[in-house]
Design a protein around this motif. Structure first.
Motif, short mmCIF file in Angstrom:
data_model
loop_
_atom_site.label_atom_id
_atom_site.label_comp_id
_atom_site.label_asym_id
_atom_site.label_seq_id
_atom_site.Cartn_x
_atom_site.Cartn_y
_atom_site.Cartn_z
N THR A 180 -1.59 2.86 -3.37
CA THR A 180 -1.20 1.60 -2.73
C THR A 180 0.30 1.40 -2.78
O THR A 180 0.95 1.12 -1.75
N TRP A 181 0.90 1.54 -3.99
CA TRP A 181 2.35 1.28 -4.06
C TRP A 181 3.15 2.37 -3.35
O TRP A 181 4.21 2.09 -2.80
N SER A 182 2.66 3.61 -3.34
CA SER A 182 3.38 4.68 -2.66
C SER A 182 3.34 4.50 -1.15
O SER A 182 4.36 4.67 -0.46
N PHE A 183 2.18 4.13 -0.61
CA PHE A 183 2.06 3.89 0.82
C PHE A 183 2.91 2.70 1.24
O PHE A 183 3.60 2.73 2.27
N ALA A 184 2.89 1.63 0.42
CA ALA A 184 3.69 0.45 0.73
C ALA A 184 5.18 0.75 0.64
O ALA A 184 5.99 0.21 1.41
N THR A 185 5.59 1.63 -0.29
CA THR A 185 7.00 2.02 -0.39
C THR A 185 7.45 2.74 0.88
O THR A 185 8.54 2.49 1.40
N ALA A 186 6.61 3.63 1.40
CA ALA A 186 6.95 4.35 2.62
C ALA A 186 7.00 3.44 3.84
O ALA A 186 7.63 3.77 4.85
N LEU A 187 6.36 2.26 3.76
CA LEU A 187 6.37 1.31 4.88
C LEU A 187 7.65 0.48 4.96
O LEU A 187 7.93 -0.11 6.01
N VAL A 188 8.41 0.41 3.87
CA VAL A 188 9.58 -0.47 3.82
C VAL A 188 10.55 -0.23 4.97
O VAL A 188 10.99 -1.19 5.64
N PRO A 189 10.95 1.01 5.28
CA PRO A 189 11.90 1.21 6.39
C PRO A 189 11.36 0.73 7.73
O PRO A 189 12.12 0.28 8.59
N LEU A 190 10.04 0.84 7.91
CA LEU A 190 9.44 0.44 9.18
C LEU A 190 9.37 -1.07 9.33
O LEU A 190 9.34 -1.58 10.46
#
Length: 520
Positions: A173-183
């Motif tokens: 969850t936190w890894s996927f959400a981290t990758a979403l930050v730039p988007l």
């Protein structure tokens, strides 16, 4: 003719292997009683002229013979090749508990890398999107909203489904959400939501790791518990160091977006690799060694009933639990406020340039790695040599609070110390606060392995409050008083000292029976 009687204690001919492979012995008269089957009385007479076997009781079951007889390798077999294959990969023969602890510690390394990356990336992000300091503070604090809200649910879910499963989902969850930050950076509600998701994923992880260790209390005894907890949660310090070291060059070489993509992929890679570890999870009920798995088709009603079965009132009737709650709050106040404001303090109060301030900020978590290892071995050594567990936990937690209080006092008093000495004193104090991993953070498992994850969820919920309130209050006091002593150091010293008094007075590591019967 000479006679020789072989008794059961004669191990030369009394093994089932030899009586099976040599049923007819061309020696004189023997009487052989196989010790592997004491309920049988067999007599074998062998002579040069012939052999007579007499059985005086039951026949040996064929399946028993097949199971008990070892199989010897045939000459010229491929056993050596098979042995080589069985020892590959190299970590295959490492005990499961070590692989589990190592993988969990690695998860916490990634956890803090994803926590501190925004503190570096927020500078170019603020310039690109024109954020004010208030907006930047809102974005950073949104992490703690999710972190605080997920503590109790994380403890409860770990109790029901097991810490392993909850940890897996948390990391993903936190890894996927981290990758979403730039988007989502250009859309403020989406950005805040992504950071809340990061906080939720990281918030369930401490309780999940605590439950995971507690469930393996047979393979991780109390004499190794301090080292296990210290090694797992020590990954947080290493993660802070790696995050602060790697994020600036990554941003300078590529862009600020890349640090979120790379760190997010690390967590997803961990999630995939963790699936290859053994799935067995030992129950923490009494001395049982059976595996504990919750059926995947658990109904909502069953989940509701399991929540009702938790002895909430019994928890809050325990003075030891209240001591853990307040101590966790006090420790988190000093940790979160210093984590957020020390770089600014080094830059403004000690007149260090930004590069030096960044390097000095790495020193406390870097020193904590060494102190954590030392503290865990110290605690386990005392326990293994007969010192009462409660006494050991009190000693370690007292060091964790008194040391930073003394160092902050020396730093806040104007005695003419040069900046680098003040930085060294603060580094030493904050590093020694890592003794808490062998104090407070082991106590949840000491008093109740069954409810360890829920107890940590309770204390960590309260411990997350300073991340929301303390960090903001420090900034408010700094604007009002223009004094680092009154805004940063004095509140932390107060909580460190009062936390020490409460811990010494009420803390206990004696196992406690929490049950619904005590709620009434």
């Amino acid at each position: 003719m000479a006679r020789l009687s072989l008794r059961p204690n004669n191990r030369l001919f009394s093994t089932p292997l030899q009586t099976h492979n040599h049923p007819f012995l061309s020696l004189s008269l023997y009487t052989i009683t196989p010790p592997s089957f004491p309920h049988l009385k067999s007599r074998v007479k062998c002579s040069a002229s012939g052999t007579e076997r007499v059985r005086e009781s039951k026949k040996i079951p064929n399946n028993l013979i097949k199971e008990d007889l070892p199989k010897l390798p045939n000459p010229g077999s491929d056993s050596e090749a098979l042995g080589t294959e069985q020892n590959w990969p190299p970590w295959k023969n490492i005990p499961e508990r070590y692989k589990l602890i190592g993988a969990t510690s690695l998860a916490f390394v990634i956890c803090n890398m994803d926590k501190v990356n925004l503190s570096i990336a927020i500078i170019p992000m603020s310039h690109q999107f024109g954020w004010s300091s208030s907006v930047a503070g809102l974005v950073q604090s949104s992490f703690f909203w999710g972190y605080a809200l997920s503590q109790l649910p994380g403890g409860w879910l770990s109790k029901i489904f097991g810490g392993r499963k909850v940890l897996e989902i948390g990391v993903f969850t936190w890894s996927f959400a981290t990758a979403l930050v730039p988007l989502l950076a250009g859309f403020m509600p989406g950005l805040i939501f992504s950071r809340i998701l990061v906080g939720i994923g990281e918030g369930v992880s401490p309780s999940a790791a605590t439950d995971l260790i507690a469930r393996h209390h047979r393979t991780i005894p109390v004499g190794e518990r301090s080292r296990a907890v210290g090694f797992v949660f020590g990954g947080l310090s290493l993660g802070s160091v790696l995050g602060l070291l790697l994020a600036p060059p990554i941003i300078q070489t590529f862009n600020w977006e890349s640090v979120f993509y790379l760190f997010g992929l690390l967590g997803i890679g961990w999630f995939i690799g963790f699936q290859f570890l053994g799935e067995e999870e030992v129950s923490h009920r009494g001395d049982e060694t059976t595996t504990s798995h919750k059926p995947e088709n658990t109904t909502r009603e069953e989940l509701g009933n399991s929540l009702k079965e938790i002895p909430w009132k019994s928890f809050f009737k325990s003075s030891a639990v209240w001591a853990m709650i307040y101590t966790h709050f006090c420790g988190s106040w000093g940790h979160y406020t210093c984590l957020s404001w020390l770089p600014t303090y080094f830059s403004e109060a000690l007149s260090l340039n930004l590069r030096d301030a960044a390097w000095v900020s790495i020193l406390p978590p870097l020193a904590s790695i060494f102190v954590t290892s030392l503290a865990s071995q110290f605690a386990d050594y005392l326990i293994s040599n007969g010192v009462e567990t409660t006494t050991v936990r009190k000693i370690c937690q007292t060091i964790a609070f008194v040391a930073p209080a003394i160092c902050m006092t020396l730093s806040s008093v104007d005695i003419g110390l040069p900046p680098w000495e003040i930085a060294g004193i603060l580094t030493a104090g904050l590093a020694l606060s890592s003794f808490a991993l062998s104090g407070l953070y082991c106590t949840h498992q000491d008093i109740s392995p069954e409810y360890a994850s829920i107890l940590l969820g309770i204390t960590n919920t309260v411990g997350a409050v300073p991340g929301i309130v303390g960090v903001a209050l420090t900034g408010f006091l700094l604007d009002s008083t223009h004094s680092w002593t009154m805004s940063l150091f004095a509140p932390s010293i107060f909580f460190y000292l009062t936390g020490t008094v409460v811990w010494l007075a009420f803390a206990s590591s004696k196992p406690q029976k929490f049950s619904k019967d005590h709620d009434s």
